[in-house]
Design a protein around this motif. Structure first.
Motif, PDB file in Angstrom:
ATOM      1  N   SER A 155      20.738   2.988  -3.429  1.00 31.70           N
ATOM      2  CA  SER A 155      19.424   2.938  -2.794  1.00 31.70           C
ATOM      3  C   SER A 155      18.538   3.962  -3.479  1.00 31.70           C
ATOM      4  CB  SER A 155      19.515   3.210  -1.289  1.00 31.70           C
ATOM      5  OG  SER A 155      19.972   4.526  -1.049  1.00 31.70           O
ATOM      6  N   LEU A 156      17.232   3.852  -3.246  1.00 36.79           N
ATOM      7  CA  LEU A 156      16.302   4.655  -4.028  1.00 36.79           C
ATOM      8  C   LEU A 156      15.172   5.205  -3.167  1.00 36.79           C
ATOM      9  CD1 LEU A 156      15.266   4.309  -7.556  1.00 36.79           C
ATOM     10  CD2 LEU A 156      13.384   3.855  -6.018  1.00 36.79           C
ATOM     11  N   SER A 157      14.799   6.448  -3.443  1.00 32.32           N
ATOM     12  CA  SER A 157      13.625   7.063  -2.828  1.00 32.32           C
ATOM     13  C   SER A 157      12.671   7.489  -3.928  1.00 32.32           C
ATOM     14  CB  SER A 157      14.010   8.290  -1.992  1.00 32.32           C
ATOM     15  OG  SER A 157      14.846   7.934  -0.919  1.00 32.32           O
ATOM     16  N   ILE A 158      11.377   7.348  -3.677  1.00 35.45           N
ATOM     17  CA  ILE A 158      10.344   7.721  -4.638  1.00 35.45           C
ATOM     18  C   ILE A 158       9.715   9.027  -4.171  1.00 35.45           C
ATOM     19  CG2 ILE A 158       8.217   6.985  -5.791  1.00 35.45           C
ATOM     20  CD1 ILE A 158       8.979   4.095  -4.869  1.00 35.45           C
ATOM     21  N   ASN A 209       0.806  -1.220   0.000  1.00 41.80           N
ATOM     22  CA  ASN A 209       0.000   0.000   0.000  1.00 41.80           C
ATOM     23  C   ASN A 209       0.841   1.273   0.000  1.00 41.80           C
ATOM     24  OD1 ASN A 209      -2.503  -1.406   0.137  1.00 41.80           O
ATOM     25  ND2 ASN A 209      -2.173  -1.744   2.331  1.00 41.80           N
ATOM     26  N   SER A 210       2.171   1.102  -0.048  1.00 41.92           N
ATOM     27  CA  SER A 210       3.056   2.259   0.094  1.00 41.92           C
ATOM     28  C   SER A 210       3.642   2.736  -1.226  1.00 41.92           C
ATOM     29  CB  SER A 210       4.203   1.934   1.059  1.00 41.92           C
ATOM     30  OG  SER A 210       3.709   1.635   2.346  1.00 41.92           O
ATOM     31  N   ILE A 211       3.839   1.821  -2.155  1.00 42.24           N
ATOM     32  CA  ILE A 211       4.432   2.203  -3.443  1.00 42.24           C
ATOM     33  C   ILE A 211       3.611   1.614  -4.584  1.00 42.24           C
ATOM     34  CG2 ILE A 211       6.753   2.234  -2.418  1.00 42.24           C
ATOM     35  CD1 ILE A 211       7.313  -0.305  -4.127  1.00 42.24           C
ATOM     36  N   LYS A 212       3.857   2.130  -5.787  1.00 45.42           N
ATOM     37  CA  LYS A 212       3.144   1.654  -6.970  1.00 45.42           C
ATOM     38  C   LYS A 212       3.863   0.438  -7.548  1.00 45.42           C
ATOM     39  CE  LYS A 212       1.305   3.302 -11.398  1.00 45.42           C
ATOM     40  NZ  LYS A 212      -0.079   2.902 -11.109  1.00 45.42           N
TER      41      LYS A 212
END
Length: 290
Positions: free
Chosen positions: A162-165, A99-102
């Motif tokens: 690492s990655l942030s949306i 429910n947090s990311i697409k």
């Protein structure tokens, strides 16, 4: 009580003058040092547009590897790649992830339109990139997500990322003020950076003409907005009808113009000549003639 003599007054005056000179010199030194430090900090705290093709597409590839993890529902890899601070801020874990990311679908890919970079420390850089998610179907390409924004952190010492949306364009000033200068990215099973093959000018020629020709036959008005040598859309349509422009390349070469912009001169198999002038990577203007 002893009186202060004239000689003592002179000595005291000389001492005071020397003291004041030392204070002035020290103050000037401190001022210059602070200004120099401020300049260094300012230089190291400005996002810079990426103009290197290999870095631009390196960032694109690593983001698409993450997109692919969502397509495959590889939750372990997703959690391993998402930035630790981002997961903490968004309360992302195994329970909340769905429910947090697409999560994307087969053939969905990220296409960067702009990428910038900033040095976090001597081994970590962050790349801010904005673009769109498209679905490359067999017959046509459709837009899945009009705007997509990411931060890709790369630790070049550990060869990890690492990655942030992001939900909206990055507030660069706010990010710079709050960045973690001690940041490092520890290795796990899924966060090793993925390298790309070296991009040469022939690859760029192919990419630009393919993009332009696709626009000509699918988004004609968009293609015309990129044209520099036709006075009207009707004239451009007439040229297309008469000359069978195509993305099949006979020859191409690269040069740099007087404005230090990269220029690609391409001839297709029907001898149409294209001159692509690059504003920045994937942002060009083009002229077409015989």
């Amino acid at each position: 009580m002893n009186k202060i003599g004239k000689e003592d007054v002179y000595k005291l005056g000389i001492v005071m003058i020397i003291f004041l000179i030392i204070v002035v010199i020290f103050s000037v030194y401190i001022y210059k040092k602070e200004k120099k430090d401020d300049l260094i900090i300012e230089e190291n705290n400005t996002f810079t547009i990426v103009n290197n093709y290999n870095i631009f597409f390196f960032v694109n590839k690593n983001i698409n590897n993450f997109i692919n993890n969502t397509i495959e529902n590889n939750t372990e890899a997703i959690l391993n790649v998402l930035d630790t601070s981002y997961k903490q801020e968004k309360n992302i874990n195994r329970t909340t992830l769905l429910n947090s990311i697409k999560f994307y679908n087969q053939n969905d890919i990220y296409q960067a339109e702009l990428t910038k970079y900033l040095s976090i420390n001597d081994k970590v850089e962050v790349y801010y990139t904005e673009g769109k998610i498209v679905n490359e179907g067999y017959e046509k390409t459709t837009i899945v997500q009009e705007k997509a924004y990411y931060l890709l952190f790369v630790d070049y010492e550990n060869m990890t990322m690492s990655l942030s949306i992001l939900n909206s364009p990055l507030d660069e000033k706010s990010f710079i003020k709050t960045k973690n200068k001690e940041k490092e990215i520890f290795f796990n099973n899924d966060n090793k950076i993925r390298q790309i093959d070296v991009i040469d000018y022939t690859s760029i020629c192919s990419m630009y003409i393919s993009d332009f020709i696709w626009k000509v036959y699918n988004e004609l008005e968009t293609a015309y907005s990129l044209i520099t040598n036709f006075s009207s859309l009707e004239n451009f349509k007439a040229y297309i009808f008469e000359n069978n422009i195509t993305s099949e390349i006979k020859s191409c070469n690269q040069s740099v113009n007087e404005d230090e912009k990269r220029v690609y001169q391409i001839v297709d198999i029907n001898n149409n000549k294209y001159t692509f002038t690059e504003e920045k990577i994937l942002d060009y203007r083009v002229s077409v003639n015989k």
